[in-house]
Write a protein that holds these residues in place. Structure first.
Motif, PDB file in Angstrom:
ATOM      1  N   LYS A 115      48.859  25.114   1.020  1.00 10.69           N
ATOM      2  CA  LYS A 115      49.618  26.364   0.920  1.00 10.69           C
ATOM      3  C   LYS A 115      50.553  26.596   2.098  1.00 10.69           C
ATOM      4  CE  LYS A 115      45.982  29.387   2.823  1.00 10.69           C
ATOM      5  NZ  LYS A 115      45.085  30.532   2.498  1.00 10.69           N
ATOM      6  N   ASP A 116      50.230  26.027   3.272  1.00 14.68           N
ATOM      7  CA  ASP A 116      51.109  26.226   4.422  1.00 14.68           C
ATOM      8  C   ASP A 116      52.468  25.561   4.244  1.00 14.68           C
ATOM      9  OD1 ASP A 116      49.099  27.611   5.563  1.00 14.68           O
ATOM     10  OD2 ASP A 116      48.737  26.247   7.230  1.00 14.68           O
ATOM     11  N   ARG A 117      52.582  24.671   3.261  1.00 16.23           N
ATOM     12  CA  ARG A 117      53.837  23.960   3.019  1.00 16.23           C
ATOM     13  C   ARG A 117      54.675  24.613   1.925  1.00 16.23           C
ATOM     14  NH1 ARG A 117      53.820  18.242   4.433  1.00 16.23           N
ATOM     15  NH2 ARG A 117      52.189  17.968   5.982  1.00 16.23           N
ATOM     16  N   CYS A 118      54.216  25.732   1.376  1.00 17.26           N
ATOM     17  CA  CYS A 118      54.816  26.269   0.154  1.00 17.26           C
ATOM     18  C   CYS A 118      55.349  27.684   0.342  1.00 17.26           C
ATOM     19  CB  CYS A 118      53.787  26.259  -0.965  1.00 17.26           C
ATOM     20  SG  CYS A 118      53.086  24.626  -1.271  1.00 17.26           S
ATOM     21  N   ASP A 119      56.374  28.019  -0.459  1.00 16.80           N
ATOM     22  CA  ASP A 119      56.873  29.393  -0.441  1.00 16.80           C
ATOM     23  C   ASP A 119      56.623  30.117  -1.759  1.00 16.80           C
ATOM     24  OD1 ASP A 119      58.741  28.161  -2.057  1.00 16.80           O
ATOM     25  OD2 ASP A 119      60.443  28.471  -0.703  1.00 16.80           O
ATOM     26  N   THR A 120      56.115  29.427  -2.779  1.00 16.78           N
ATOM     27  CA  THR A 120      55.756  30.059  -4.043  1.00 16.78           C
ATOM     28  C   THR A 120      54.550  29.341  -4.632  1.00 16.78           C
ATOM     29  OG1 THR A 120      57.130  28.620  -5.431  1.00 16.78           O
ATOM     30  CG2 THR A 120      58.178  30.615  -4.548  1.00 16.78           C
ATOM     31  N   THR A 121      53.924  29.958  -5.612  1.00 16.01           N
ATOM     32  CA  THR A 121      52.814  29.283  -6.298  1.00 16.01           C
ATOM     33  C   THR A 121      53.326  28.140  -7.168  1.00 16.01           C
ATOM     34  OG1 THR A 121      52.869  30.891  -8.113  1.00 16.01           O
ATOM     35  CG2 THR A 121      51.342  31.322  -6.303  1.00 16.01           C
ATOM     36  N   VAL A 122      54.592  28.193  -7.567  1.00 17.84           N
ATOM     37  CA  VAL A 122      55.186  27.066  -8.297  1.00 17.84           C
ATOM     38  C   VAL A 122      55.260  25.849  -7.381  1.00 17.84           C
ATOM     39  CG1 VAL A 122      57.316  26.189  -9.332  1.00 17.84           C
ATOM     40  CG2 VAL A 122      56.451  28.441  -9.978  1.00 17.84           C
ATOM     41  N   ALA A 123      55.721  26.052  -6.136  1.00 14.97           N
ATOM     42  CA  ALA A 123      55.786  24.946  -5.179  1.00 14.97           C
ATOM     43  C   ALA A 123      54.392  24.405  -4.889  1.00 14.97           C
ATOM     44  CB  ALA A 123      56.455  25.410  -3.890  1.00 14.97           C
ATOM     45  N   LEU A 124      53.412  25.294  -4.811  1.00 16.42           N
ATOM     46  CA  LEU A 124      52.039  24.853  -4.568  1.00 16.42           C
ATOM     47  C   LEU A 124      51.529  24.031  -5.747  1.00 16.42           C
ATOM     48  CD1 LEU A 124      49.555  24.784  -2.829  1.00 16.42           C
ATOM     49  CD2 LEU A 124      49.066  27.146  -3.479  1.00 16.42           C
ATOM     50  N   ALA A 125      51.815  24.469  -6.955  1.00 21.95           N
ATOM     51  CA  ALA A 125      51.421  23.688  -8.138  1.00 21.95           C
ATOM     52  C   ALA A 125      52.096  22.327  -8.139  1.00 21.95           C
ATOM     53  CB  ALA A 125      51.768  24.464  -9.408  1.00 21.95           C
ATOM     54  N   ASP A 126      53.342  22.274  -7.666  1.00 20.01           N
ATOM     55  CA  ASP A 126      54.030  20.971  -7.569  1.00 20.01           C
ATOM     56  C   ASP A 126      53.258  20.021  -6.656  1.00 20.01           C
ATOM     57  OD1 ASP A 126      56.062  21.878  -9.203  1.00 20.01           O
ATOM     58  OD2 ASP A 126      57.422  22.376  -7.541  1.00 20.01           O
ATOM     59  N   TRP A 127      52.789  20.532  -5.511  1.00 19.07           N
ATOM     60  CA  TRP A 127      52.040  19.695  -4.579  1.00 19.07           C
ATOM     61  C   TRP A 127      50.731  19.199  -5.192  1.00 19.07           C
ATOM     62  CZ3 TRP A 127      53.086  17.035  -0.459  1.00 19.07           C
ATOM     63  CH2 TRP A 127      54.150  17.406   0.376  1.00 19.07           C
ATOM     64  N   LEU A 128      50.156  19.967  -6.087  1.00 21.33           N
ATOM     65  CA  LEU A 128      48.846  19.604  -6.636  1.00 21.33           C
ATOM     66  C   LEU A 128      48.940  18.696  -7.858  1.00 21.33           C
ATOM     67  CD1 LEU A 128      46.849  22.945  -6.300  1.00 21.33           C
ATOM     68  CD2 LEU A 128      47.506  21.256  -4.577  1.00 21.33           C
ATOM     69  N   MET A 129      50.140  18.449  -8.329  1.00 16.29           N
ATOM     70  CA  MET A 129      50.289  17.600  -9.517  1.00 16.29           C
ATOM     71  C   MET A 129      49.684  16.202  -9.341  1.00 16.29           C
ATOM     72  SD  MET A 129      51.433  19.272 -12.030  1.00 16.29           S
ATOM     73  CE  MET A 129      51.909  17.956 -13.146  1.00 16.29           C
ATOM     74  N   PRO A 130      49.804  15.547  -8.175  1.00 13.58           N
ATOM     75  CA  PRO A 130      49.219  14.210  -8.044  1.00 13.58           C
ATOM     76  C   PRO A 130      47.701  14.177  -8.215  1.00 13.58           C
ATOM     77  CG  PRO A 130      50.858  14.568  -6.330  1.00 13.58           C
ATOM     78  CD  PRO A 130      50.642  15.885  -7.008  1.00 13.58           C
ATOM     79  N   TYR A 131      47.060  15.338  -8.126  1.00 13.85           N
ATOM     80  CA  TYR A 131      45.611  15.390  -8.328  1.00 13.85           C
ATOM     81  C   TYR A 131      45.253  15.501  -9.813  1.00 13.85           C
ATOM     82  CZ  TYR A 131      45.046  15.998  -3.324  1.00 13.85           C
ATOM     83  OH  TYR A 131      45.053  15.795  -1.957  1.00 13.85           O
ATOM     84  N   HIS A 132      46.246  15.708 -10.630  1.00 16.50           N
ATOM     85  CA  HIS A 132      45.971  15.959 -12.043  1.00 16.50           C
ATOM     86  C   HIS A 132      46.790  15.082 -12.988  1.00 16.50           C
ATOM     87  CE1 HIS A 132      45.063  19.730  -9.834  1.00 16.50           C
ATOM     88  NE2 HIS A 132      44.008  19.752 -10.629  1.00 16.50           N
ATOM     89  N   ALA A 133      47.767  14.349 -12.465  1.00 18.80           N
ATOM     90  CA  ALA A 133      48.632  13.526 -13.312  1.00 18.80           C
ATOM     91  C   ALA A 133      49.081  12.297 -12.535  1.00 18.80           C
ATOM     92  CB  ALA A 133      49.835  14.345 -13.775  1.00 18.80           C
ATOM     93  N   ASP A 134      49.601  11.324 -13.245  1.00 17.48           N
ATOM     94  CA  ASP A 134      50.079  10.101 -12.605  1.00 17.48           C
ATOM     95  C   ASP A 134      51.211  10.411 -11.639  1.00 17.48           C
ATOM     96  OD1 ASP A 134      48.300   8.601 -14.074  1.00 17.48           O
ATOM     97  OD2 ASP A 134      49.747   8.094 -15.641  1.00 17.48           O
ATOM     98  N   VAL A 135      51.319   9.578 -10.609  1.00 17.45           N
ATOM     99  CA  VAL A 135      52.420   9.717  -9.652  1.00 17.45           C
ATOM    100  C   VAL A 135      53.441   8.617  -9.897  1.00 17.45           C
ATOM    101  CG1 VAL A 135      51.021  10.853  -7.899  1.00 17.45           C
ATOM    102  CG2 VAL A 135      51.205   8.363  -7.902  1.00 17.45           C
ATOM    103  N   HIS A 136      54.673   8.914  -9.517  1.00 15.90           N
ATOM    104  CA  HIS A 136      55.756   7.952  -9.702  1.00 15.90           C
ATOM    105  C   HIS A 136      56.596   7.921  -8.434  1.00 15.90           C
ATOM    106  CE1 HIS A 136      54.742   7.629 -13.958  1.00 15.90           C
ATOM    107  NE2 HIS A 136      54.651   8.948 -13.967  1.00 15.90           N
ATOM    108  N   PRO A 137      56.144   7.158  -7.420  1.00 18.85           N
ATOM    109  CA  PRO A 137      56.898   7.081  -6.167  1.00 18.85           C
ATOM    110  C   PRO A 137      58.309   6.560  -6.408  1.00 18.85           C
ATOM    111  CG  PRO A 137      54.728   6.055  -5.958  1.00 18.85           C
ATOM    112  CD  PRO A 137      54.947   6.302  -7.402  1.00 18.85           C
ATOM    113  N   SER A 138      59.231   7.004  -5.567  1.00 22.19           N
ATOM    114  CA  SER A 138      60.601   6.518  -5.703  1.00 22.19           C
ATOM    115  C   SER A 138      60.689   5.065  -5.259  1.00 22.19           C
ATOM    116  CB  SER A 138      61.554   7.364  -4.852  1.00 22.19           C
ATOM    117  OG  SER A 138      61.327   7.133  -3.466  1.00 22.19           O
ATOM    118  N   ALA A 139      61.642   4.367  -5.799  1.00 25.68           N
ATOM    119  CA  ALA A 139      61.844   2.962  -5.423  1.00 25.68           C
ATOM    120  C   ALA A 139      62.126   2.843  -3.928  1.00 25.68           C
ATOM    121  CB  ALA A 139      62.995   2.374  -6.243  1.00 25.68           C
ATOM    122  N   GLN A 140      62.846   3.819  -3.389  1.00 22.72           N
ATOM    123  CA  GLN A 140      63.173   3.790  -1.959  1.00 22.72           C
ATOM    124  C   GLN A 140      61.924   3.909  -1.098  1.00 22.72           C
ATOM    125  OE1 GLN A 140      66.075   6.704  -0.797  1.00 22.72           O
ATOM    126  NE2 GLN A 140      65.790   6.339   1.403  1.00 22.72           N
TER     127      GLN A 140
END
Length: 476
Positions: free
Chosen positions: A361-386
């Motif tokens: 939560k210290d990295r977020c300004d909304t609960t939407v941003a917080l949910a974005d951070w938690l997505m890797p705990y609930h769905a596949d991740v897709h790191p960028s090629a870079q």
């Protein structure tokens, strides 16, 4: 619908109201005009009333009413009485009109629109202020024109022709108007429908409103309303006219100029207490305090510290305020809000959610941003090629394989994970960033996260192992 309360003109208990017109969605500039009367009533142990001014039948919609109610409910600005609807009070308005007409305060005017337009053109040509000239105003010894056939009159209020009307505004200070500058106001249309300024006065009288706290676009209505109050024998409320809220371009906040509905901020992950905090500061202050709770706001609020200058909306500042409230919020209270955001993405949160909120939560300004951070705990991740190319290099792959083997053998906890990482660093002669960055990329999809130990500990063990093992596959 609730019945309108009986008049209690002798009551001194604070009674405030918010009286929006449901002719469009309610935005932050509108809702601030609800916040202050709500806060003043709460701070004084008074009553806050919601009144829907829906007499504009062509533009008023039930959808707009629903957004008003929904937005106020989300912000916790629940009324003590209401909502009352003006359209349900037409019989009352007509009865009061008849009383005023019988007392000589109101008279019929048969001047047609064409005649009014011609009058205004003559006045403008003579560089005079356009105004009704009192043609049909009864005066002692005055002979009125013959009543035209087939014309339904409007009803006009007899405005005093001399003297001054004024009030001590709790926001703007002393305001005065010369009565000679005010013409006779139309208070009922030809079909008998009462007009805004009249309805407002009857409502405020019947509902025993003690303080009218509203936008300063109503300043020019106030002298006319004071005259109507006095004609009704009603006590004139205390007025506080709030400066305009401007958008980020310095224009008056409005739908036309890009204002968003209040409910947009709810859906975008803002916290109601943070919104109250931010909106409170758009025209009121308590010293230099920027961040405060709802309870502190109600303890501190009064009408003596209202600002006199227009306030400007700043979304970046709103996001900062929201971030401060989000950081301070109890994780158990925050978790359901984030769970709702995840649910909109088809994800069912689990028992880890409070701990995940605490970590990110210290990295977020909304609960939407917080949910974005938690997505890797609930769905596949897709790191960028870079990120994969930069961090998951051939040089580090052996260390990743060693780490995966160690993690597979341990009991899953942050201390045990930290021990496995330290052993792997020592074995391969690496520094922490050289291993932690590729681990983050593979497990979380980004090289920037909180402590890698804490991040991994909240993941399922099998998920971490599966993602690390991808480092040895050609697709990486």
């Amino acid at each position: 619908m609730p019945d309108t309360p009986a008049p209690t003109p002798t009551s001194q208990r604070v009674r405030t109201r918010f009286a929006p017109s449901p002719t469009g969605f309610i935005h932050l500039g509108n809702i601030r005009s609800a916040l202050y009367p709500w806060a003043f009533a709460r701070s004084q142990g008074g009553t806050f009333i919601l009144r829907i001014e829906d007499t504009d039948l062509e533009r008023s919609t039930q959808a707009a009413v629903d957004v008003i109610l929904e937005g106020m409910r989300w912000l916790g600005l629940e009324p003590d009485e209401g909502p009352y609807y003006q359209m349900q009070r037409m019989d009352r308005y007509r009865a009061v009109l008849a009383q005023l007409q019988a007392a000589g305060h109101v008279y019929p005017c048969y001047m047609s629109m064409a005649e009014l337009d011609a009058l205004r053109e003559r006045q403008l040509a003579n560089k005079e202020k356009p105004r009704y000239d009192g043609t049909w105003r009864p005066e002692r010894g005055k002979v009125l024109p013959p009543i035209p056939e087939g014309v339904q009159p409007v009803l006009r209020f007899r405005t005093p022709t001399s003297g001054v009307v004024g009030w001590d505004d709790k926001c703007k200070g002393r305001i005065e108007f010369q009565n000679s500058e005010l013409d006779d106001l139309v208070i009922a249309r030809p079909d008998g429908t009462p007009t805004y300024n009249f309805c407002v006065c009857v409502d405020d009288m019947d509902m025993a409103i003690t303080h009218v706290i509203r936008g300063d676009d109503h300043v020019n209505n106030t002298p006319r309303q004071i005259h109507i109050f006095e004609a009704l024998g009603a006590k004139v409320p205390v007025f506080a006219h709030l400066p305009t809220v401007l958008n980020e371009d310095g224009e008056k906040m409005s739908k036309r100029h890009g204002a968003k509905p209040v409910t947009w901020y709810r859906d975008a992950g803002f916290l109601p207490d943070a919104m109250v905090n931010y909106l409170a500061r758009l025209g009121w202050s308590h010293g230099d305090d920027e961040i405060f709770s709802r309870a502190q706001f109600l303890e501190w609020f009064n009408l003596d510290h209202l600002g006199r200058s227009a306030a400007q909306f700043d979304e970046a500042k709103l996001r900062w305020v929201n971030a401060q409230h989000l950081k301070a919020m109890d994780d158990a209270e925050l978790a359901p809000l984030v769970a709702a955001q995840l649910a909109q993405r088809g994800i069912q949160a689990d028992e880890r959610l409070p701990a995940l909120c605490a970590l990110f939560k210290d990295r977020c300004d909304t609960t939407v941003a917080l949910a974005d951070w938690l997505m890797p705990y609930h769905a596949d991740v897709h790191p960028s090629a870079q990120d994969l190319q930069q961090h998951v290099t051939d040089a580090v792959r052996p260390a990743l394989a060693s780490l995966a083997a160690r993690l597979e053998a341990i009991d899953w906890s942050a201390p045990a994970i930290a021990g496995a990482i330290r052993q792997t660093l020592a074995e391969h002669g690496l520094k922490m960033p050289q291993l932690a960055m590729p681990v983050r990329v593979l497990v979380m999809g980004t090289p920037q996260t909180p402590s890698v130990y804490a991040v991994l500990a909240l993941h399922r063990k099998d998920t971490v192992l599966a993602r690390l093992q991808k480092a040895g596959k050609s697709s990486i």
